[in-house]
Design a protein around this motif. Structure first.
Motif, short mmCIF file in Angstrom:
data_model
loop_
_atom_site.label_atom_id
_atom_site.label_comp_id
_atom_site.label_asym_id
_atom_site.label_seq_id
_atom_site.Cartn_x
_atom_site.Cartn_y
_atom_site.Cartn_z
N THR A 1 0.87 -1.14 -0.01
CA THR A 1 -0.09 -0.03 -0.15
C THR A 1 0.82 1.17 0.05
OG1 THR A 1 -1.66 -0.91 1.22
CG2 THR A 1 -1.91 1.24 1.25
N LEU A 2 1.92 1.32 0.96
CA LEU A 2 2.67 2.67 0.90
C LEU A 2 3.77 2.72 -0.40
CD1 LEU A 2 4.22 2.07 4.72
CD2 LEU A 2 2.33 3.92 3.68
N VAL B 1 -3.63 6.79 -10.01
CA VAL B 1 -4.49 6.03 -9.70
C VAL B 1 -4.58 4.77 -10.17
CG1 VAL B 1 -7.04 6.04 -9.16
CG2 VAL B 1 -5.92 8.25 -9.24
N LEU B 2 -4.36 4.70 -11.43
CA LEU B 2 -4.53 3.32 -12.12
C LEU B 2 -3.20 2.62 -11.67
CD1 LEU B 2 -5.75 4.34 -15.81
CD2 LEU B 2 -7.09 3.68 -13.66
N ALA B 3 -2.14 3.33 -11.58
CA ALA B 3 -0.83 2.78 -11.08
C ALA B 3 -1.02 1.86 -9.68
CB ALA B 3 0.36 3.54 -11.18
N ALA B 4 -1.51 2.70 -8.76
CA ALA B 4 -1.71 2.19 -7.52
C ALA B 4 -2.66 1.01 -7.49
CB ALA B 4 -2.10 3.51 -6.75
N LEU B 5 -3.79 1.31 -8.10
CA LEU B 5 -4.72 0.26 -8.12
C LEU B 5 -4.13 -1.29 -8.72
CD1 LEU B 5 -7.61 -0.92 -7.61
CD2 LEU B 5 -8.05 -0.06 -9.90
N ALA B 6 -3.32 -1.26 -9.82
CA ALA B 6 -2.61 -2.47 -10.41
C ALA B 6 -1.41 -2.91 -9.51
CB ALA B 6 -2.26 -1.75 -11.86
N VAL C 1 4.32 5.54 -5.55
CA VAL C 1 4.41 5.56 -6.97
C VAL C 1 3.24 6.42 -7.65
CG1 VAL C 1 4.27 4.19 -9.20
CG2 VAL C 1 5.74 3.23 -7.10
N GLY C 2 2.09 6.28 -7.16
CA GLY C 2 0.97 6.93 -7.49
C GLY C 2 0.92 8.44 -7.45
#
Length: 501
Positions: free
Chosen positions: A418-419, A463-468, A424-425
Motif C-alpha cells: 500500500t505504501l 490512481v491506475l498505477a496504485a490500483l494495479a 508511485v501513484g
C-alpha cells in the motif's frame, strides 16, 4: 437497528425507527434479512444527485470531445462501481463493516492505516456534498429575491448539516427508509429538470468540440473513476452486511453496480450536452457546480430544483457520515458508533464553512482532494480485491477481532504494498491548481513522461498505477498467506453479534 421480523427494506410506516446500536460488530443471523435487490435503494439514492450533471462540464474540462467524454464517463462510472460490487460481496460473506473485513488482508491493527485513509475520504466527501447543497440553496434564494447572502448560506448549512447528521447518527434503519424516499422524489424532479432545460442543448455546438489527446482522455477517465466508484469502495460492504449469507454473490455485485451507476450515467449524458452547448455555463459550473444549473431554469421551478439538489446531496452525505463513523471506530477510536458519526458531523460542518465562506476556487480544491486521496484508496482497493479473489471460504468472524488470530496483527506485505503503490501513484499525478499539492508528480520526469508540464501531467496515471500495483502484488505474493489462514480450524465462537473491537 433492524428487528428479526423486519427486512432491511421494510416500507412499513408503522414500525418505529430506532437508534442503531451496531458498531463494528458482526450482524447476527437473526438480523440478516432481505435480498440483493434491496441494495438498489441506498446506492441509487446516494448517487442520484444533480451533481452528476456537473460532471459533464468536469469531463469536457480535460479538453475532450463529447464522444471521448461520454466514453470516459461510461467506463469510469461502470468500472468503478463494479469494483464496489465486488467488495460488497465481502459484506454478505463476513457481515461486518467494510473496514473490519479489511483486517483479513491487513491484520487487526495493521488495518488502522487504511481505516484512517478511509475516514479522511468519507469525511471529505460528506463535507463537499454539504457545501454544495449550501451553495445551491443560496443561489436559488438569490434568484428568487429571497436573500442569498451570508445569512441564507448559514441557515442552509444548518438545515443540510442537521439532515445529514441525524441520518448518520440514527443509522441503518433510518438510512434505508430515507434513501427510498430520496430516490423517488429526486428521480421525479430530476426528470422535470431535464425536460425544462432540454431546449438549451445545441447539438451543432456540442458536436463541433474538437477531440483531445489520449492523455486528456485518460485524465477524464480517471477523474470519473475517483469521483464515482472509487469514492465509495471503502464503504461498499457496509450495507450488504445485513444480507443473509445465502444471498447470491452475482446479485450483490449486479444490484450494487446497477443501483449506483444508473442515475450517474443518465445525468452524465445530459450534463455533457448542456455543458457542451454553452461555454459560459461550463465555466460557471466550475465555481458553483449545482447553483450554476439554476441559471437556465424558469423561476417557478427553482424551489423544486432546490429540493432535488439538496435531497440528492444529502443522500450521498448520509451514507458517507455513516461509513466515516465506522471507519473511525476501525481506526481504533473506542466510542459508540453514533458518537463517532456525531464527531464526524462536527468536522463536516467546519469543513463546509471553509469551502462556502473562504475557499477561492471549489473545483481546484475538489480535484486535488479526489486525486490525492484517490491514490491510497486505489491501493487499498487493489489489495482488498486481490485478497477477495484468493479466498475460497467465508471470513472467520471472531478472528477479525483478535490480533493473535489467523489474520494476524500487523503483517508487513499489505502495508508495504500500500505504501509503495501510494508513493508511485503520487509521483504520477499532479495538482498544480491546488498550491498545497504541487509536490506531487515527482516521477513524471524520471519516467520520461514529460514532467509536471508534459502531456501526461494531468492524466492522473497514479490512481491506475496504485490500483494495479497493489492488486498484482497481493495476487502474486499473498496466496500462501490466504491458504494458511483458510487451513486453520474455525475459531471458538463466543456468540453472535457481540464483537466491538
Amino acid at each position: 437497528m433492524t428487528h428479526p421480523q423486519d427486512s432491511p427494506d421494510s416500507r412499513s410506516t408503522g414500525r418505529q425507527i430506532q437508534l442503531e446500536t451496531h458498531g463494528l460488530d458482526v450482524i447476527g443471523d437473526a438480523e440478516r434479512k432481505g435480498t440483493p435487490r434491496t441494495l438498489f435503494w441506498p446506492w441509487f439514492g446516494a448517487n442520484v444527485s444533480v451533481l452528476g450533471l456537473s460532471y459533464g462540464a468536469f469531463a469536457l474540462g480535460f479538453g475532450t470531445s463529447f464522444g471521448q467524454a461520454l466514453a470516459a464517463g461510461v467506463l469510469g462510472i461502470v468500472v468503478s462501481f463494479l469494483l464496489c460490487g465486488f467488495i460488497a460481496v465481502a459484506g454478505k460473506r463476513g457481515s461486518a463493516p467494510t473496514m473490519v473485513l479489511s483486517r483479513a488482508a491487513y491484520g487487526v491493527r495493521g488495518n488502522r492505516l487504511p481505516s484512517v485513509i478511509s475516514w479522511l475520504l468519507t469525511v471529505g466527501w460528506e463535507t463537499v456534498l454539504t457545501a454544495l447543497a449550501t451553495m445551491a440553496t443560496a443561489t436559488v434564494f438569490s434568484r428568487l429575491g429571497w436573500g442569498g447572502g451570508t445569512e441564507t448560506e448559514v441557515v442552509a448549512l444548518v438545515v443540510v448539516a442537521a439532515l445529514t447528521v441525524v441520518g448518520g447518527v440514527m443509522g441503518f434503519d433510518l438510512i434505508m427508509r430515507l434513501q427510498t424516499w430520496i430516490t423517488v422524489i429526486t428521480g421525479v424532479l430530476t426528470v422535470g429538470y431535464v425536460g425544462l432545460v432540454a431546449d438549451h442543448i445545441h447539438w451543432s455546438t456540442v458536436s463541433a468540440i474538437p477531440a483531445g489527446s489520449a492523455q486528456q482522455f485518460t485524465g477524464a477517465l480517471v477523474f470519473m473513476m475517483t469521483g464515482f466508484g472509487l469514492g465509495w469502495v471503502n464503504a461498499a460492504a457496509d450495507y450488504s452486511r445485513y444480507l443473509p449469507r445465502s444471498s447470491a454473490g452475482r446479485g450483490v455485485i449486479g444490484w450494487t453496480t446497477f443501483g449506483a451507476s444508473a442515475a450517474p450515467l443518465l445525468l452524465l449524458v445530459f450534463g455533457l450536452l448542456l455543458a457542451g452547448s454553452s461555454e459560459t455555463l461550463s465555466k460557471a459550473i466550475a465555481a458553483d457546480p449545482i447553483g450554476a444549473l439554476t441559471t437556465i431554469l424558469p423561476t417557478w421551478f427553482l424551489v423544486p430544483f432546490a429540493v432535488v439538489a439538496v435531497l440528492g446531496l444529502v443522500g450521498g452525505a448520509v451514507l458517507d457520515i455513516y461509513s466515516s463513523g465506522l471507519a473511525l471506530l476501525s481506526a481504533g477510536v473506542r466510542v459508540p458508533r453514533h458518537l463517532a458519526a456525531l464527531f464526524d458531523g462536527i468536522l463536516m460542518i467546519a469543513g463546509s464553512v471553509y469551502i462556502v465562506f473562504f475557499a477561492d476556487s471549489f473545483l481546484a480544491q475538489f480535484m486535488g482532494f479526489l486525486t490525492t486521496l484517490g491514490v491510497p484508496v486505489a491501493a487499498w482497493c487493489g489489495v482488498m480485491l486481490a485478497d477477495l479473489a484468493l479466498r475460497r471460504r467465508d471470513y472467520d468472524e471472531n478472528d477479525l477481532y483478535r490480533p493473535h488470530g489467523r489474520y494476524g496483527d500487523v503483517p508487513l506485505l499489505p502495508l508495504l504494498l500500500t505504501l509503495g503503490a501510494t508513493a508511485v501513484g503520487w509521483g504520477l499525478v499532479t495538482n498544480t491548481s491546488a498550491s498545497w499539492l504541487t509536490w506531487q508528480g515527482y516521477l513524471l520526469e524520471p519516467l520520461g513522461l514529460g514532467g509536471r508540464a508534459g502531456a501526461w501531467a494531468y492524466a492522473n496515471l497514479g490512481v491506475l498505477a496504485a490500483l494495479a500495483l497493489a492488486f498484482l502484488g497481493t495476487l502474486l505474493r499473498g496466496r500462501g498467506r490466504v491458504r494458511e489462514q483458510e487451513a486453520d480450524a474455525p475459531s471458538p465462537s463466543p456468540g453472535e453479534g457481540v464483537h466491538s473491537a
